[in-house]
Design a protein around this motif. Structure first.
Motif, PDB file in Angstrom:
ATOM      1  N   SER A 288     -19.243 110.320 -20.318  1.00 20.45           N
ATOM      2  CA  SER A 288     -19.962 110.533 -19.071  1.00 20.45           C
ATOM      3  C   SER A 288     -20.772 111.826 -19.163  1.00 20.45           C
ATOM      4  O   SER A 288     -20.280 112.850 -19.631  1.00 20.45           O
ATOM      5  N   GLY A 289     -22.018 111.756 -18.704  1.00 23.42           N
ATOM      6  CA  GLY A 289     -22.856 112.950 -18.681  1.00 23.42           C
ATOM      7  C   GLY A 289     -23.648 113.205 -19.937  1.00 23.42           C
ATOM      8  O   GLY A 289     -24.295 114.246 -20.052  1.00 23.42           O
ATOM      9  N   THR A 290     -23.652 112.289 -20.901  1.00 17.37           N
ATOM     10  CA  THR A 290     -24.382 112.517 -22.158  1.00 17.37           C
ATOM     11  C   THR A 290     -25.849 112.104 -22.077  1.00 17.37           C
ATOM     12  O   THR A 290     -26.597 112.323 -23.021  1.00 17.37           O
ATOM     13  N   GLY A 291     -26.261 111.507 -20.954  1.00 17.13           N
ATOM     14  CA  GLY A 291     -27.673 111.173 -20.790  1.00 17.13           C
ATOM     15  C   GLY A 291     -28.022 109.752 -21.166  1.00 17.13           C
ATOM     16  O   GLY A 291     -29.088 109.503 -21.729  1.00 17.13           O
ATOM     17  N   LYS A 292     -27.146 108.810 -20.806  1.00 20.97           N
ATOM     18  CA  LYS A 292     -27.385 107.416 -21.193  1.00 20.97           C
ATOM     19  C   LYS A 292     -28.596 106.833 -20.468  1.00 20.97           C
ATOM     20  O   LYS A 292     -29.363 106.061 -21.049  1.00 20.97           O
ATOM     21  N   GLU A 293     -28.791 107.190 -19.196  1.00 21.96           N
ATOM     22  CA  GLU A 293     -29.955 106.663 -18.477  1.00 21.96           C
ATOM     23  C   GLU A 293     -31.251 107.269 -19.019  1.00 21.96           C
ATOM     24  O   GLU A 293     -32.280 106.593 -19.074  1.00 21.96           O
ATOM     25  N   VAL A 294     -31.211 108.539 -19.434  1.00 23.39           N
ATOM     26  CA  VAL A 294     -32.398 109.153 -20.046  1.00 23.39           C
ATOM     27  C   VAL A 294     -32.780 108.399 -21.315  1.00 23.39           C
ATOM     28  O   VAL A 294     -33.964 108.126 -21.565  1.00 23.39           O
ATOM     29  N   ALA A 295     -31.771 108.038 -22.126  1.00 24.84           N
ATOM     30  CA  ALA A 295     -32.045 107.276 -23.349  1.00 24.84           C
ATOM     31  C   ALA A 295     -32.604 105.899 -23.014  1.00 24.84           C
ATOM     32  O   ALA A 295     -33.518 105.402 -23.689  1.00 24.84           O
ATOM     33  N   ALA A 296     -32.068 105.267 -21.954  1.00 25.67           N
ATOM     34  CA  ALA A 296     -32.567 103.950 -21.556  1.00 25.67           C
ATOM     35  C   ALA A 296     -34.021 104.028 -21.111  1.00 25.67           C
ATOM     36  O   ALA A 296     -34.843 103.160 -21.459  1.00 25.67           O
ATOM     37  N   ARG A 297     -34.362 105.045 -20.349  1.00 29.55           N
ATOM     38  CA  ARG A 297     -35.757 105.216 -19.916  1.00 29.55           C
ATOM     39  C   ARG A 297     -36.670 105.472 -21.117  1.00 29.55           C
ATOM     40  O   ARG A 297     -37.822 105.021 -21.139  1.00 29.55           O
ATOM     41  N   ALA A 298     -36.167 106.212 -22.101  1.00 24.68           N
ATOM     42  CA  ALA A 298     -36.972 106.475 -23.295  1.00 24.68           C
ATOM     43  C   ALA A 298     -37.271 105.174 -24.038  1.00 24.68           C
ATOM     44  O   ALA A 298     -38.392 104.969 -24.514  1.00 24.68           O
ATOM     45  N   ILE A 299     -36.279 104.282 -24.138  1.00 18.39           N
ATOM     46  CA  ILE A 299     -36.505 102.986 -24.779  1.00 18.39           C
ATOM     47  C   ILE A 299     -37.540 102.186 -23.995  1.00 18.39           C
ATOM     48  O   ILE A 299     -38.449 101.575 -24.580  1.00 18.39           O
ATOM     49  N   HIS A 300     -37.393 102.191 -22.680  1.00 24.70           N
ATOM     50  CA  HIS A 300     -38.343 101.465 -21.828  1.00 24.70           C
ATOM     51  C   HIS A 300     -39.767 101.988 -22.019  1.00 24.70           C
ATOM     52  O   HIS A 300     -40.711 101.212 -22.212  1.00 24.70           O
ATOM     53  N   GLU A 301     -39.940 103.305 -21.984  1.00 27.09           N
ATOM     54  CA  GLU A 301     -41.274 103.916 -22.080  1.00 27.09           C
ATOM     55  C   GLU A 301     -41.892 103.728 -23.465  1.00 27.09           C
ATOM     56  O   GLU A 301     -43.115 103.757 -23.612  1.00 27.09           O
ATOM     57  N   ALA A 302     -41.034 103.545 -24.470  1.00 24.24           N
ATOM     58  CA  ALA A 302     -41.546 103.407 -25.833  1.00 24.24           C
ATOM     59  C   ALA A 302     -41.793 101.961 -26.240  1.00 24.24           C
ATOM     60  O   ALA A 302     -42.312 101.707 -27.327  1.00 24.24           O
ATOM     61  N   GLY A 303     -41.434 101.012 -25.372  1.00 18.83           N
ATOM     62  CA  GLY A 303     -41.518  99.611 -25.748  1.00 18.83           C
ATOM     63  C   GLY A 303     -42.650  98.856 -25.089  1.00 18.83           C
ATOM     64  O   GLY A 303     -43.439  99.408 -24.319  1.00 18.83           O
ATOM     65  N   PRO A 304     -42.737  97.568 -25.353  1.00 16.02           N
ATOM     66  CA  PRO A 304     -43.818  96.742 -24.808  1.00 16.02           C
ATOM     67  C   PRO A 304     -43.731  96.543 -23.297  1.00 16.02           C
ATOM     68  O   PRO A 304     -44.699  96.131 -22.674  1.00 16.02           O
ATOM     69  N   HIS A 305     -42.558  96.823 -22.687  1.00 17.14           N
ATOM     70  CA  HIS A 305     -42.396  96.691 -21.239  1.00 17.14           C
ATOM     71  C   HIS A 305     -42.693  97.999 -20.511  1.00 17.14           C
ATOM     72  O   HIS A 305     -42.366  98.148 -19.331  1.00 17.14           O
ATOM     73  N   ALA A 306     -43.305  98.969 -21.184  1.00 17.84           N
ATOM     74  CA  ALA A 306     -43.510 100.299 -20.601  1.00 17.84           C
ATOM     75  C   ALA A 306     -44.324 100.253 -19.313  1.00 17.84           C
ATOM     76  O   ALA A 306     -44.108 101.068 -18.403  1.00 17.84           O
ATOM     77  N   ASP A 307     -45.271  99.316 -19.210  1.00 14.07           N
ATOM     78  CA  ASP A 307     -46.099  99.228 -18.008  1.00 14.07           C
ATOM     79  C   ASP A 307     -45.378  98.530 -16.859  1.00 14.07           C
ATOM     80  O   ASP A 307     -45.853  98.553 -15.722  1.00 14.07           O
TER      81      ASP A 307
END
Length: 571
Positions: A288-307
């Protein structure tokens, strides 16, 4: 050291053992005369003597005169020197091999040094390197030309004596990298980087880089970026597809939201970049607290679904009776209290985007079966509905629980686990990447100070040592809480060791045995921090006789920030 054409080499008595090794190796000679300042021979340095000195671990900075004295004290007489000129075949073979090895090492070191010097001098940016005491050990030609000094006049001096308004020595003390800072040199604003050099968990020096020789270059780059942005907007209005290069640029921004340069977090960033290229389901694990949602957002922003949209659902925060309606939506009149006209579910809201299922390990078994069906069929049916709707959603799940153990215990579906566990990314706890702590503290300190409208504070070396040595069971979430507390409670701009919450140095939690169970302890410490903050605010109000402006000044925070705190704590 003297070597003339057709003449024998000599060594000055004040020259070093290292220079003696270089001379003998470079010229392939067996011995060399040692002379004083008047050219008189005072001894003879032989290759056997040099090899023995090196083998005995003598300091290569010792003078040749001292080396001769050591051997004299040990009984190395002229007879021994003469015997060393005619060694037996076996000794000669071993000594020659050792001499050849030393010669090879010296040549490799010389080549490496020349390569590094060429790279530094060819760099357009100014580069300076300081040691742990802030003393300049290297500076390149570009920086010397800009400062109008000679290299030999800078080497060996403290950096503050050479570079105006520098903070490199502070960077060494704090261990916090400072990238893209403005520094005035000779009255002109410059853009600089200051990067600490870590070795074995300690800062042994720092590198300073003059990135742009004048802010006008930054303005020129900014102008070019504006032109690119306007061009991209025109293409979007005309219905043109965004270039792949622009997509790659935005992807880099997403990944770089993850702060840290430790090898473990660098590997995580690489995994994110690879996972972003494909639509496969991703499972993010970690405490808990390691930044899992930040990593998920990074995957989203870096992928084809970013828009597309990024929709987050905390599976543990929604009651079981409402979870299905929340995820799949419901039709008008589906149940008592249903919103008129119905409501779309999270899957529909995330269409052509990403759905982040946080705390997936807390999802009830019945709901797990329905999620599996959606993952396989790409269709959802609203509660009370009669038809299915197709959805195009990228699924990213996260948990701080051991799903493998839950599968064996029957509390998590095995088929859903394998469906989620296609790409797995594990986020390391903060205690396993302590060299990132200064950068994380600096980032969140600057972010929160900007948010609260207060001056950024800096950490003293002793305070930073405590923060680095602490094991952070609450991970980055706990670190952010501590930074917010320090911003609110510390008067002035310098954070000393005595300003830190007492538990940071008094409590050493058993973090190694808390791989998945740190959340309760982290919450308890969060309550301790909040209670301490509340007490200090109350004391400031009493001292200021209820004057909120005066209380804010005593606390070193903005008045609007104090009002937010008063509302938060119910004053």
């Amino acid at each position: 050291m003297t070597v003339g054409h057709g003449a024998s080499a000599t060594l000055g008595r004040h020259q070093t053992l290292q220079e003696a090794v270089q001379l003998l190796a470079a010229h392939g000679i067996d011995a060399v005369d040692v002379v004083d300042e008047y050219g008189r021979t005072v001894g003879r340095c032989t290759w056997r003597m040099v090899l023995r000195a090196v083998a005995d671990g003598m300091d290569r900075a010792m003078t040749v005169e001292d080396v001769l004295a050591v051997f004299s004290l040990e009984g190395e007489t002229e007879k021994r020197n003469a015997r060393s000129e005619t060694p037996d075949a076996e000794d000669d073979s071993g000594a020659a091999a050792e001499l050849e090895r030393l010669r090879g090492e010296l040549e490799e070191t010389h080549r490496l040094a020349e390569t590094m010097k060429t790279v530094l001098d060819a760099a357009y940016e100014g580069v300076v390197v300081v040691d742990g005491n802030g003393v300049i050990r290297e500076i390149n030609r570009a920086y010397c030309q800009f400062l109008g000094i000679r290299r030999e006049d800078a080497i060996g001096k403290h950096v503050t004596e050479v570079i105006e308004n520098t903070r490199l020595h502070i960077c060494v003390q704090s261990g916090i990298p400072e990238r893209g800072y403005i520094q005035k040199i000779y009255g002109q604003p410059m853009v600089v980087h200051r990067i600490p050099i870590w070795r074995d968990g300690e800062v042994i020096g720092a590198i300073g880089m003059l990135i742009f020789q004048g802010v006008s270059e930054v303005y020129e780059i900014f102008r070019r970026l504006q032109e690119l942005s306007r061009e991209a907007s025109r293409k979007e209005k005309n219905g043109a597809a965004a270039p792949k290069q622009e997509a790659a640029t935005s992807a880099a921004v997403g990944v770089e939201r993850i702060i840290g340069r430790h090898p473990t977090i660098a590997a995580v960033k690489q995994m994110i970049r690879r996972a972003a290229r494909v639509p496969s389901t991703v499972l993010i694990t970690g405490e808990s607290g390691t930044g899992k949602e930040v990593a998920a957002r990074a995957i989203h922003e870096a992928g084809p679904h970013a828009d597309g949209p990024f929709v987050s659902v905390n599976c543990a925060a929604i009651p079981e009776a409402l979870l299905e309606a929340e995820l799949f939506g419901y039709e008008d009149g589906a149940f008592t209290g249903a919103k008129k006209g119905g409501k779309p579910g999270k899957f529909q809201l995330a269409h052509r985007g990403t759905l982040f299922l946080d705390e997936i390990g807390d999802m009830p078994l019945a709901m797990q079966a329905k999620i599996l069906r959606v993952l396989e069929e790409k269709k959802v049916e609203k509660v009370g509905g009669l038809s299915e709707t197709e959805v195009d959603v990228r699924i990213i799940a996260a948990t701080n629980k051991p799903l493998e153990e839950m599968v064996r215990g029957g509390t998590f579906r095995e088929d859903l686990f394998y469906r989620l566990n296609i790409i797995r990314i594990h986020l390391p706890p903060l205690r396993e990447r302590k060299t990132d702590i200064p950068a994380l503290l600096a980032y969140h300190m600057e972010r929160l100070c900007r948010q609260f409208g207060v001056t950024t504070k800096s950490f003293a070396k002793e305070a930073m040592e405590v923060l680095i040595s602490y094991s952070w069971p609450g991970n980055i979430r706990e670190l952010v809480n501590v930074v917010e507390w320090l911003i609110s409670m510390v008067e002035g701009e310098n954070i000393e060791r005595e300003h830190l919450p007492a538990y940071l140095s008094a409590i050493q939690p058993m973090a190694a045995s808390m791989q998945y169970g740190g959340v309760n302890i982290a919450d308890r410490w969060k309550e301790m921090v909040y209670q301490s903050e509340r007490e200090r605010i109350a004391a400031a109000l009493v001292a200021a006789n209820g004057n909120k402006a005066e209380a804010a000044r005593r606390l070193g925070i903005h008045r609007s920030t104090l009002y937010e705190k008063l509302k938060k704590y119910g004053f």
